[in-house]
Design an enzyme around this catalytic site. Structure first.
Site, mmCIF file in Angstrom:
data_model
loop_
_atom_site.group_PDB
_atom_site.id
_atom_site.type_symbol
_atom_site.label_atom_id
_atom_site.label_comp_id
_atom_site.label_asym_id
_atom_site.label_seq_id
_atom_site.Cartn_x
_atom_site.Cartn_y
_atom_site.Cartn_z
ATOM 1 N N ARG A 70 46.745 16.051 29.449
ATOM 2 C CA ARG A 70 46.122 17.133 28.957
ATOM 3 C C ARG A 70 46.547 18.472 29.569
ATOM 4 O O ARG A 70 46.715 19.479 29.132
ATOM 5 C CB ARG A 70 44.486 17.125 29.048
ATOM 6 C CG ARG A 70 43.835 16.354 28.033
ATOM 7 C CD ARG A 70 42.604 15.706 28.236
ATOM 8 N NE ARG A 70 41.517 16.853 28.282
ATOM 9 C CZ ARG A 70 40.311 16.617 28.412
ATOM 10 N NH1 ARG A 70 40.243 15.365 29.396
ATOM 11 N NH2 ARG A 70 39.458 17.276 28.692
ATOM 12 N N ARG A 88 32.478 15.910 35.134
ATOM 13 C CA ARG A 88 31.626 16.352 33.862
ATOM 14 C C ARG A 88 30.910 15.305 33.249
ATOM 15 O O ARG A 88 31.161 14.309 33.047
ATOM 16 C CB ARG A 88 32.681 16.923 32.946
ATOM 17 C CG ARG A 88 32.133 17.333 31.629
ATOM 18 C CD ARG A 88 32.894 18.521 30.984
ATOM 19 N NE ARG A 88 34.297 17.867 30.476
ATOM 20 C CZ ARG A 88 35.140 18.580 29.980
ATOM 21 N NH1 ARG A 88 35.076 20.043 29.724
ATOM 22 N NH2 ARG A 88 36.281 18.152 29.634
ATOM 23 N N ARG A 115 45.364 26.707 20.273
ATOM 24 C CA ARG A 115 45.942 25.785 21.511
ATOM 25 C C ARG A 115 47.329 26.082 21.512
ATOM 26 O O ARG A 115 47.944 25.382 22.671
ATOM 27 C CB ARG A 115 45.156 24.634 21.372
ATOM 28 C CG ARG A 115 44.396 24.273 22.679
ATOM 29 C CD ARG A 115 44.141 23.145 22.811
ATOM 30 N NE ARG A 115 43.309 22.399 23.461
ATOM 31 C CZ ARG A 115 41.890 22.302 23.822
ATOM 32 N NH1 ARG A 115 41.132 23.058 23.164
ATOM 33 N NH2 ARG A 115 41.470 21.540 24.590
HETATM 34 P P1 ADP Z 1 38.654 20.470 27.220
HETATM 35 O O1 ADP Z 1 37.174 21.029 27.131
HETATM 36 O O2 ADP Z 1 39.095 19.668 28.190
HETATM 37 O O3 ADP Z 1 39.420 21.960 27.095
HETATM 38 P P2 ADP Z 1 38.211 20.280 24.418
HETATM 39 O O4 ADP Z 1 36.966 19.781 23.840
HETATM 40 O O5 ADP Z 1 38.395 21.675 24.091
HETATM 41 O O6 ADP Z 1 38.692 20.104 25.632
HETATM 42 O O7 ADP Z 1 39.416 19.437 23.349
HETATM 43 C C1 ADP Z 1 39.560 17.976 23.314
HETATM 44 C C2 ADP Z 1 40.658 17.670 22.556
HETATM 45 O O8 ADP Z 1 40.263 17.925 21.148
HETATM 46 C C3 ADP Z 1 41.938 18.138 23.003
HETATM 47 O O9 ADP Z 1 42.722 17.266 24.054
HETATM 48 C C4 ADP Z 1 42.571 17.876 21.597
HETATM 49 O O10 ADP Z 1 42.804 16.383 21.329
HETATM 50 C C5 ADP Z 1 41.636 18.364 20.716
HETATM 51 N N1 ADP Z 1 41.527 19.797 20.124
HETATM 52 C C6 ADP Z 1 40.606 20.550 20.721
HETATM 53 N N2 ADP Z 1 40.862 21.797 20.237
HETATM 54 C C7 ADP Z 1 42.152 21.480 19.470
HETATM 55 C C8 ADP Z 1 43.093 22.550 19.006
HETATM 56 N N3 ADP Z 1 42.661 23.969 18.708
HETATM 57 N N4 ADP Z 1 44.160 22.200 18.231
HETATM 58 C C9 ADP Z 1 44.572 20.600 18.639
HETATM 59 N N5 ADP Z 1 43.591 20.036 19.213
HETATM 60 C C10 ADP Z 1 42.509 20.314 19.589
HETATM 61 P P1 ADP Z 2 36.008 23.518 29.615
HETATM 62 O O1 ADP Z 2 35.365 23.788 28.434
HETATM 63 O O2 ADP Z 2 37.252 24.670 29.756
HETATM 64 O O3 ADP Z 2 36.985 22.262 29.302
HETATM 65 P P2 ADP Z 2 33.641 23.066 31.060
HETATM 66 O O4 ADP Z 2 32.980 24.328 30.923
HETATM 67 O O5 ADP Z 2 33.233 21.789 30.253
HETATM 68 O O6 ADP Z 2 35.429 23.308 30.912
HETATM 69 O O7 ADP Z 2 33.796 22.905 32.677
HETATM 70 C C1 ADP Z 2 34.470 21.627 33.032
HETATM 71 C C2 ADP Z 2 33.636 21.185 34.348
HETATM 72 O O8 ADP Z 2 33.591 22.083 35.264
HETATM 73 C C3 ADP Z 2 32.025 20.956 33.996
HETATM 74 O O9 ADP Z 2 31.537 19.769 34.650
HETATM 75 C C4 ADP Z 2 31.351 22.206 34.527
HETATM 76 O O10 ADP Z 2 30.131 21.858 34.892
HETATM 77 C C5 ADP Z 2 32.262 22.546 35.801
HETATM 78 N N1 ADP Z 2 32.449 24.090 35.819
HETATM 79 C C6 ADP Z 2 32.369 24.882 34.913
HETATM 80 N N2 ADP Z 2 32.591 26.116 35.492
HETATM 81 C C7 ADP Z 2 32.439 26.100 37.050
HETATM 82 C C8 ADP Z 2 32.831 26.816 38.186
HETATM 83 N N3 ADP Z 2 32.804 28.108 37.914
HETATM 84 N N4 ADP Z 2 32.765 26.249 39.259
HETATM 85 C C9 ADP Z 2 32.655 24.957 39.439
HETATM 86 N N5 ADP Z 2 32.479 24.026 38.379
HETATM 87 C C10 ADP Z 2 32.583 24.592 37.249
#
Ligand code: ADP
Ligand code: ADP
Ligand code: ZN
Length: 206
Positions: free
Chosen positions: A164, A122, A88
């Site tokens: 974020r 979500r 990240r």
């Molecule tokens: P998203 O689905 O919105 O991308 P994640 O589930 O990947 O969110 O991450 C949620 C939170 O977990 C981040 O906002 C951060 O606080 C922490 N986190 C996840 N992956 C990392 C990473 N590789 N380095 C530092 N913090 C992380």
């Molecule tokens: P990330 O892991 O990158 O944070 P998620 O896979 O959790 O993202 O997706 C974030 C939100 O967007 C979820 O509610 C998911 O159902 C929705 N989503 C994911 N892909 C798509 C797409 N191609 N079009 C519309 N909505 C999507």
């Protein structure tokens, strides 16, 4: 195959990861899920990172790198992995290059104006890791995949989303250039229906 999914929060990494790991039989390693599991189990690591995660900032690099190193040492990773949410920032990418450099980095490119809607709608399943959207499943509280209770993540609110996105632009987006220079980056258009995005991914991975 050693694969990284790169993209803004809410770009669809977790959603695509579920399809990819199923088709290509790779372990899905989400640092966000690993941290949330530690928080749920109140481990020393979980206690350290809880507040940071609630505000939308990144957890410390040393703790995160250790967590991933440990996980990649697991025998299920010997034929490859799918990393979702790691690295990240540049220091994490440099560390990964030292112990398990990726083969391909897929960037899921989305219009950042659409992120807030995706994240605030979500619904997540802590049990199976599933990620859904109220636009598609309605306001139900049962996971369509495993039947467990869906939750709204504590950091999935409009204020934290702003933070974020800033963190993404300042610390994570430089990885696009980092992996671009290594010739490993492939961009897919994330502003399409989920199945179409996956079709593009399959074209890349073969
Ligand atoms: P998203 O689905 O919105 O991308 P994640 O589930 O990947 O969110 O991450 C949620 C939170 O977990 C981040 O906002 C951060 O606080 C922490 N986190 C996840 N992956 C990392 C990473 N590789 N380095 C530092 N913090 C992380
Ligand atoms: P990330 O892991 O990158 O944070 P998620 O896979 O959790 O993202 O997706 C974030 C939100 O967007 C979820 O509610 C998911 O159902 C929705 N989503 C994911 N892909 C798509 C797409 N191609 N079009 C519309 N909505 C999507
Ligand atoms: Zn589930």
């Amino acid at each position: 195959m050693k694969l990284i999914l790169l993209g803004a929060p809410g770009s669809g990494k977790g959603t695509q990861a579920a399809y990819i790991t199923d088709k290509y039989d790779l372990p899905h390693i989400s640092t966000g899920d690993l941290f949330r599991e530690n928080i749920k189990n109140k481990t020393p690591l979980g206690i350290k990172v809880k507040e940071i995660m609630d505000t939308g900032n990144l957890c410390p690099d040393d703790l995160t790198v250790e967590l991933v190193k440990d996980r990649l040492n697991n025998p299920d990773c010997k034929n490859g992995y799918l990393l979702d949410g790691f690295p990240r920032d540049i220091p994490q990418a440099i560390a990964l290059d030292e112990f398990a450099a990726p083969d391909v980095v897929i960037e899921i490119d989305v219009d950042l104006n659409k992120i807030e809607h995706r994240i605030t709608g979500r619904r997540s399943c802590p049990k199976c890791g599933g990620s859904f959207h109220v636009d598609f499943i309605g306001n139900v509280d049962k996971c369509p995949t495993c039947g467990d209770k869906l939750i709204i993540r504590k950091d999935d609110n409009p204020e934290t989303v702003k933070e974020r996105l800033e963190v993404y632009q300042n610390q994570t987006a430089p990885l696009i250039e980092y992996y671009g220079k290594q010739g490993k980056l492939v961009k897919v258009n994330g502003d399409q229906p989920i199945e179409k995005v996956f079709e593009e991914v399959v074209k890349v991975l073969g």
